[in-house]
Design an enzyme around this catalytic site. Sequence first.
Site, short mmCIF file in Angstrom:
data_model
loop_
_atom_site.label_atom_id
_atom_site.label_comp_id
_atom_site.label_asym_id
_atom_site.label_seq_id
_atom_site.Cartn_x
_atom_site.Cartn_y
_atom_site.Cartn_z
N HIS A 4 -24.95 20.80 37.32
CA HIS A 4 -24.87 19.43 37.74
C HIS A 4 -25.79 19.27 39.01
O HIS A 4 -25.27 20.02 39.84
CB HIS A 4 -23.53 19.16 38.00
N HIS A 14 -22.27 14.59 26.27
CA HIS A 14 -20.98 14.94 27.01
C HIS A 14 -19.89 13.71 26.84
O HIS A 14 -20.23 12.56 26.54
CB HIS A 14 -21.31 14.63 28.53
N HIS A 33 -13.77 14.86 37.27
CA HIS A 33 -14.49 14.21 36.30
C HIS A 33 -13.82 12.82 36.41
O HIS A 33 -13.28 12.09 35.37
CB HIS A 33 -14.13 14.84 34.93
N ASP A 64 -21.61 25.44 35.73
CA ASP A 64 -20.94 24.22 35.84
C ASP A 64 -20.97 23.78 37.26
O ASP A 64 -19.85 23.48 37.78
CB ASP A 64 -19.74 24.44 35.34
#
Length: 568
Positions: free
Chosen positions: A138, A221, A321, A361
Amino acid sequence: MKKISRKEYVSMYGPTTGDKVRLGDTDLILEVEHDCTTYGEEIKFGGGKTIRDGMGQTNSPSSHELDLVITNALIVDYTGIYKADIGIKNGKIHGIGKAGNKDLQDGVCNRLCVGPATEALAAEGLIVTAGGIDTHIHFISPQQIPTAFASGITTMIGGGTGPADGTNATTITPGRWNLKEMLRASEEYAMNLGYLGKGNVSFEPALIDQLEAGAIGFKIHEDWGSTPSAINHALNIADKYDVQVAIHTDTLNEAGCVEDTLEAIAGRTIHTFHTEGAGGGHAPDVIKMAGEFNILPASTNPTIPFTKNTEAEHMDMLMCHHLDKNIKEDVEFADSRIRPQTIAAEDKLHDMGIFSITSSDSQAMGRVGEVITRTWQTADKNKKEFGRLPEEKGDNDNFRIKRYISKYTINPAITHGISEYVGSVEVGKYADLVLWSPAFFGIKPNMIIKGGFIALSQMGDANASIPTPQPVYYREMFGHHGKAKFDTNITFVSQVAYENGIKHELGLQRVVLPVKNCRNITKKDLKFNDVTAHIEVNPETYKVKVDGNEVTSHAADKLSLAQLYNLF
């Protein structure tokens, strides 16, 4: 010929055939499989040593005269665990074997000529590996790049635009304009970079537009909707344009269960992220996908290795998230992803070669500087718990070492179509190399060579009379600066973008190369991690079975490569 003891030989030239080396403070022991040198003809730099004019250095330059020779390196790679000189020319690995002066020395390889133009780097007693490849980035902050680089990662693949909420949650750089700006921003860094476009699209022209804009593939995603329609459309275009698709599947099973996702994939190759499921994916049984022949399964590093702290820290991480711990449904969503039983199985599945890739991640439930460390901690934890692998030959851990190094070097390179350029210590590939002291292997590199040029090194006080006085810490070297970084770092793009001249269109100065051979591969193409199996998850207990046998592992309360090496 005068003979010396093995102990004296190791102190001068490093370990040779049959010698054993412990990796860090782990229980992993490698054995040198073979040595490419000619005994008595070794080259070594320094006063009174052999790389001197008319000795190990020739006076007659040839087309194979090296720019840099790395002497007496212990190479740890999927191709083998062996001793050799590594020759670098024009930023690529030109030869591996015995280097020196062919006019005077026996056994010198044709492509390993040490001449007037050759610089020397002594690797006696050091381990050399390929630079690591992290395929789950990311791009939230640019500070991730030097952090990853200092750990031994030399290629980062993922997506994002900075700390936007979409990037905080998904590894996607969506659309032409965002891709253009990220490709331009890439010019600054000593790191190979590639960006994934948004795959959550059921309109194929929008997918094609992102590839033409420089995306190397697509990421699907669940936060954008991992529907069967999106999966099918992304794979249709991927097959047509030869790019990879990565997927974070549907935790809530809203658009279908794991069987529906596999049906939508329809036997086509796809790279599954955090395939255990704590990072996201069909609850509770996304881990079943890891056993399929067309699935290239990866882990992210928060769940490996499984420890007594793993479960507790995941709830807070999941809130990144765009979830709210004060909203009951958000907490239940997060809780559905955290299953100690499947996390415990993940370590064993890595040891069995069923899980093929490790990744980070970064800043979105993962630590960008710990991919390599977590991989070797997992290998060591598994050896301590399960003992030697049945595939091992001899009194060493060479097979297990090859299995685990492949997870962050050659296998992600194959998966994303860049193995022609990087991912292993092989002739013809870019010289992205990491040098390690065995005592610090997997935790703190000595030096990182990027495209054949030293870019980062442990270095002492710049005002000292020699390079080593304290404080010694990582400092950027010349490969990090000026226009040198344009020659030694790669921006990866799709073949269609490359052929359409995106480098000229955007005014890019770095090396730009196309990804290729992403669609004609299966799990059987992955090195040392190609095992397929029938995986089941009990929907009530979450226990995992592989071909009818339950697999699990214990939560470790102590790890190698940890507090012995770090203050924090």
